[in-house]
Design a protein around this motif. Structure first.
Motif, PDB file in Angstrom:
ATOM      1  N   GLY A 122     -79.927  47.817  -3.529  1.00  0.00           N
ATOM      2  CA  GLY A 122     -81.238  47.596  -2.916  1.00  0.00           C
ATOM      3  C   GLY A 122     -82.238  46.818  -3.753  1.00  0.00           C
ATOM      4  O   GLY A 122     -83.391  46.663  -3.367  1.00  0.00           O
ATOM      5  N   GLN A 123     -81.807  46.295  -4.890  1.00  0.00           N
ATOM      6  CA  GLN A 123     -82.692  45.518  -5.767  1.00  0.00           C
ATOM      7  C   GLN A 123     -82.491  44.022  -5.497  1.00  0.00           C
ATOM      8  O   GLN A 123     -81.930  43.294  -6.309  1.00  0.00           O
ATOM      9  N   PHE A 124     -82.976  43.595  -4.346  1.00  0.00           N
ATOM     10  CA  PHE A 124     -82.671  42.239  -3.871  1.00  0.00           C
ATOM     11  C   PHE A 124     -83.309  41.144  -4.712  1.00  0.00           C
ATOM     12  O   PHE A 124     -82.663  40.126  -4.982  1.00  0.00           O
ATOM     13  N   ASP A 125     -84.547  41.319  -5.129  1.00  0.00           N
ATOM     14  CA  ASP A 125     -85.199  40.291  -5.942  1.00  0.00           C
ATOM     15  C   ASP A 125     -84.471  40.102  -7.269  1.00  0.00           C
ATOM     16  O   ASP A 125     -84.243  38.970  -7.704  1.00  0.00           O
ATOM     17  N   ARG A 126     -84.105  41.207  -7.879  1.00  0.00           N
ATOM     18  CA  ARG A 126     -83.367  41.127  -9.148  1.00  0.00           C
ATOM     19  C   ARG A 126     -82.012  40.456  -8.941  1.00  0.00           C
ATOM     20  O   ARG A 126     -81.582  39.627  -9.753  1.00  0.00           O
ATOM     21  N   ALA A 127     -81.336  40.803  -7.856  1.00  0.00           N
ATOM     22  CA  ALA A 127     -80.033  40.192  -7.562  1.00  0.00           C
ATOM     23  C   ALA A 127     -80.180  38.684  -7.369  1.00  0.00           C
ATOM     24  O   ALA A 127     -79.363  37.901  -7.871  1.00  0.00           O
ATOM     25  N   LEU A 128     -81.225  38.279  -6.654  1.00  0.00           N
ATOM     26  CA  LEU A 128     -81.453  36.844  -6.428  1.00  0.00           C
ATOM     27  C   LEU A 128     -81.749  36.114  -7.735  1.00  0.00           C
ATOM     28  O   LEU A 128     -81.286  34.984  -7.934  1.00  0.00           O
ATOM     29  N   GLN A 129     -82.494  36.747  -8.622  1.00  0.00           N
ATOM     30  CA  GLN A 129     -82.778  36.121  -9.926  1.00  0.00           C
ATOM     31  C   GLN A 129     -81.481  35.870 -10.689  1.00  0.00           C
ATOM     32  O   GLN A 129     -81.295  34.801 -11.281  1.00  0.00           O
ATOM     33  N   ILE A 130     -80.586  36.842 -10.666  1.00  0.00           N
ATOM     34  CA  ILE A 130     -79.304  36.684 -11.366  1.00  0.00           C
ATOM     35  C   ILE A 130     -78.487  35.583 -10.703  1.00  0.00           C
ATOM     36  O   ILE A 130     -77.938  34.709 -11.382  1.00  0.00           O
ATOM     37  N   ALA A 131     -78.429  35.592  -9.379  1.00  0.00           N
ATOM     38  CA  ALA A 131     -77.641  34.585  -8.659  1.00  0.00           C
ATOM     39  C   ALA A 131     -78.142  33.172  -8.963  1.00  0.00           C
ATOM     40  O   ALA A 131     -77.339  32.261  -9.163  1.00  0.00           O
ATOM     41  N   LYS A 133     -79.386  32.046 -11.566  1.00  0.00           N
ATOM     42  CA  LYS A 133     -79.071  31.630 -12.941  1.00  0.00           C
ATOM     43  C   LYS A 133     -77.601  31.241 -13.115  1.00  0.00           C
ATOM     44  O   LYS A 133     -77.218  30.755 -14.172  1.00  0.00           O
ATOM     45  N   ILE A 134     -76.793  31.470 -12.084  1.00  0.00           N
ATOM     46  CA  ILE A 134     -75.372  31.120 -12.177  1.00  0.00           C
ATOM     47  C   ILE A 134     -75.257  29.607 -12.018  1.00  0.00           C
ATOM     48  O   ILE A 134     -75.612  29.046 -10.982  1.00  0.00           O
ATOM     49  N   GLU A 135     -74.785  28.948 -13.075  1.00  0.00           N
ATOM     50  CA  GLU A 135     -74.731  27.491 -13.080  1.00  0.00           C
ATOM     51  C   GLU A 135     -73.628  26.926 -12.192  1.00  0.00           C
ATOM     52  O   GLU A 135     -73.768  25.848 -11.632  1.00  0.00           O
ATOM     53  N   GLY A 136     -72.533  27.619 -12.067  1.00  0.00           N
ATOM     54  CA  GLY A 136     -71.438  27.146 -11.215  1.00  0.00           C
ATOM     55  C   GLY A 136     -71.804  27.295  -9.750  1.00  0.00           C
ATOM     56  O   GLY A 136     -71.999  28.413  -9.266  1.00  0.00           O
ATOM     57  N   ALA A 137     -71.912  26.184  -9.038  1.00  0.00           N
ATOM     58  CA  ALA A 137     -72.400  26.191  -7.649  1.00  0.00           C
ATOM     59  C   ALA A 137     -71.552  27.063  -6.733  1.00  0.00           C
ATOM     60  O   ALA A 137     -72.084  27.792  -5.896  1.00  0.00           O
ATOM     61  N   GLY A 138     -70.228  27.016  -6.870  1.00  0.00           N
ATOM     62  CA  GLY A 138     -69.358  27.829  -6.027  1.00  0.00           C
ATOM     63  C   GLY A 138     -69.570  29.317  -6.257  1.00  0.00           C
ATOM     64  O   GLY A 138     -69.615  30.101  -5.310  1.00  0.00           O
ATOM     65  N   PHE A 139     -69.726  29.684  -7.506  1.00  0.00           N
ATOM     66  CA  PHE A 139     -69.964  31.092  -7.838  1.00  0.00           C
ATOM     67  C   PHE A 139     -71.356  31.522  -7.384  1.00  0.00           C
ATOM     68  O   PHE A 139     -71.543  32.629  -6.893  1.00  0.00           O
ATOM     69  N   ARG A 140     -72.340  30.646  -7.545  1.00  0.00           N
ATOM     70  CA  ARG A 140     -73.705  30.956  -7.082  1.00  0.00           C
ATOM     71  C   ARG A 140     -73.700  31.163  -5.570  1.00  0.00           C
ATOM     72  O   ARG A 140     -74.305  32.110  -5.054  1.00  0.00           O
ATOM     73  N   SER A 141     -72.969  30.304  -4.849  1.00  0.00           N
ATOM     74  CA  SER A 141     -72.868  30.449  -3.392  1.00  0.00           C
ATOM     75  C   SER A 141     -72.244  31.786  -3.014  1.00  0.00           C
ATOM     76  O   SER A 141     -72.703  32.444  -2.074  1.00  0.00           O
ATOM     77  N   LEU A 142     -71.225  32.210  -3.747  1.00  0.00           N
ATOM     78  CA  LEU A 142     -70.578  33.491  -3.471  1.00  0.00           C
ATOM     79  C   LEU A 142     -71.553  34.644  -3.711  1.00  0.00           C
ATOM     80  O   LEU A 142     -71.641  35.571  -2.905  1.00  0.00           O
ATOM     81  N   ALA A 143     -72.309  34.569  -4.811  1.00  0.00           N
ATOM     82  CA  ALA A 143     -73.290  35.626  -5.110  1.00  0.00           C
ATOM     83  C   ALA A 143     -74.340  35.700  -4.005  1.00  0.00           C
ATOM     84  O   ALA A 143     -74.690  36.788  -3.537  1.00  0.00           O
ATOM     85  N   LEU A 144     -74.844  34.552  -3.579  1.00  0.00           N
ATOM     86  CA  LEU A 144     -75.865  34.524  -2.526  1.00  0.00           C
ATOM     87  C   LEU A 144     -75.311  35.058  -1.208  1.00  0.00           C
ATOM     88  O   LEU A 144     -76.014  35.754  -0.472  1.00  0.00           O
ATOM     89  N   LYS A 145     -74.048  34.761  -0.920  1.00  0.00           N
ATOM     90  CA  LYS A 145     -73.406  35.293   0.292  1.00  0.00           C
ATOM     91  C   LYS A 145     -73.385  36.816   0.248  1.00  0.00           C
ATOM     92  O   LYS A 145     -73.706  37.480   1.241  1.00  0.00           O
ATOM     93  N   GLU A 146     -73.025  37.381  -0.899  1.00  0.00           N
ATOM     94  CA  GLU A 146     -72.969  38.838  -1.041  1.00  0.00           C
ATOM     95  C   GLU A 146     -74.362  39.460  -0.921  1.00  0.00           C
ATOM     96  O   GLU A 146     -74.523  40.534  -0.342  1.00  0.00           O
ATOM     97  N   ILE A 147     -75.375  38.785  -1.448  1.00  0.00           N
ATOM     98  CA  ILE A 147     -76.749  39.281  -1.354  1.00  0.00           C
ATOM     99  C   ILE A 147     -77.219  39.246   0.099  1.00  0.00           C
ATOM    100  O   ILE A 147     -77.820  40.206   0.591  1.00  0.00           O
ATOM    101  N   ALA A 148     -76.936  38.159   0.800  1.00  0.00           N
ATOM    102  CA  ALA A 148     -77.310  38.048   2.216  1.00  0.00           C
ATOM    103  C   ALA A 148     -76.640  39.161   3.028  1.00  0.00           C
ATOM    104  O   ALA A 148     -77.278  39.795   3.881  1.00  0.00           O
ATOM    105  N   LYS A 149     -75.382  39.423   2.736  1.00  0.00           N
ATOM    106  CA  LYS A 149     -74.657  40.492   3.441  1.00  0.00           C
ATOM    107  C   LYS A 149     -75.304  41.849   3.175  1.00  0.00           C
ATOM    108  O   LYS A 149     -75.498  42.642   4.095  1.00  0.00           O
TER     109      LYS A 149
END
Length: 195
Positions: A122-131, A133-149
């Motif tokens: 439930g810590q969405f802002d913190r999760a988004l901050q971490i996502a 910072k992920i430099e690899g675009a594919g990995f960042r996209s995966l993190a954002l997908k998980e946060i959206a879900k």
């Protein structure tokens, strides 16, 4: 052989036979496979509320990627058990371990797991901050997908869509939107849920 042993250890842990799973994991000679098995076992132990034991097992995981992932899943379980302060400390520990990973792809993988676990807590802002910072675009996209879900699963559909629209990878963006639609229908707010 190592792959088979790690899968057996994981399955036994999921069945709640933690001592036997740990015995099998210790028999695995390959450090990476053993580390993965220990991480899975630690997460399974945490899900039944044995947090101290889970943390002890996670710390035995020699590969930082697996250790940080286990810590993130333990922190997620702590958050679900309403142990917020301890969860935050464990998330912080997971981040510290992840940030020291030299291999960029493994570091990104660890950060994806951590961001997803923090979002599920439930810590969405913190999760988004971490996502972000992920430099690899594919990995960042995966993190954002998980946060959206995770946002959609708690009924924050508009914000979930906003996050999904920031995903660079079109496949991950579509997956996120599909997850949002599924969550909305499950919540009874989609067209299919109204019928």
């Amino acid at each position: 052989r190592y792959w088979a042993l790690r899968e057996i250890a994981a399955a036994i842990a999921e069945a709640g036979q933690f001592d036997r799973a740990l015995q099998i994991a210790q028999e695995i000679k390959d450090a990476r496979s053993r580390s993965w098995a220990l991480a899975v076992i630690a997460a399974a132990i945490a899900r039944v509320g044995q947090f101290d034991r889970a943390l002890q097992v996670a710390q035995k995981s020699e590969v930082a990627l697996h250790r940080s992932s286990a810590l993130a899943r333990i922190a997620e379980a702590l958050a679900k058990a309403r142990q917020a302060e301890r969860a935050n400390q464990t998330f912080q520990l997971a981040l510290q371990v992840a940030q020291k990973i030299e291999d960029a792809r493994d570091r990104y993988r660890a950060l994806v797991v951590i961001a997803a676990a923090i979002a599920k807590a439930g810590q969405f802002d913190r999760a988004l901050q971490i996502a972000q910072k992920i430099e690899g675009a594919g990995f960042r996209s995966l993190a954002l997908k998980e946060i959206a879900k995770a946002l959609a699963q708690v009924g924050q559909f508009d914000r979930a869509v906003e996050v999904a629209e920031t995903i660079d990878d079109p496949v991950r963006r579509l997956q996120a939107l599909a997850d949002i639609i599924a969550a909305k229908q499950k919540a009874g707010k989609g067209e299919a849920g109204k019928e």
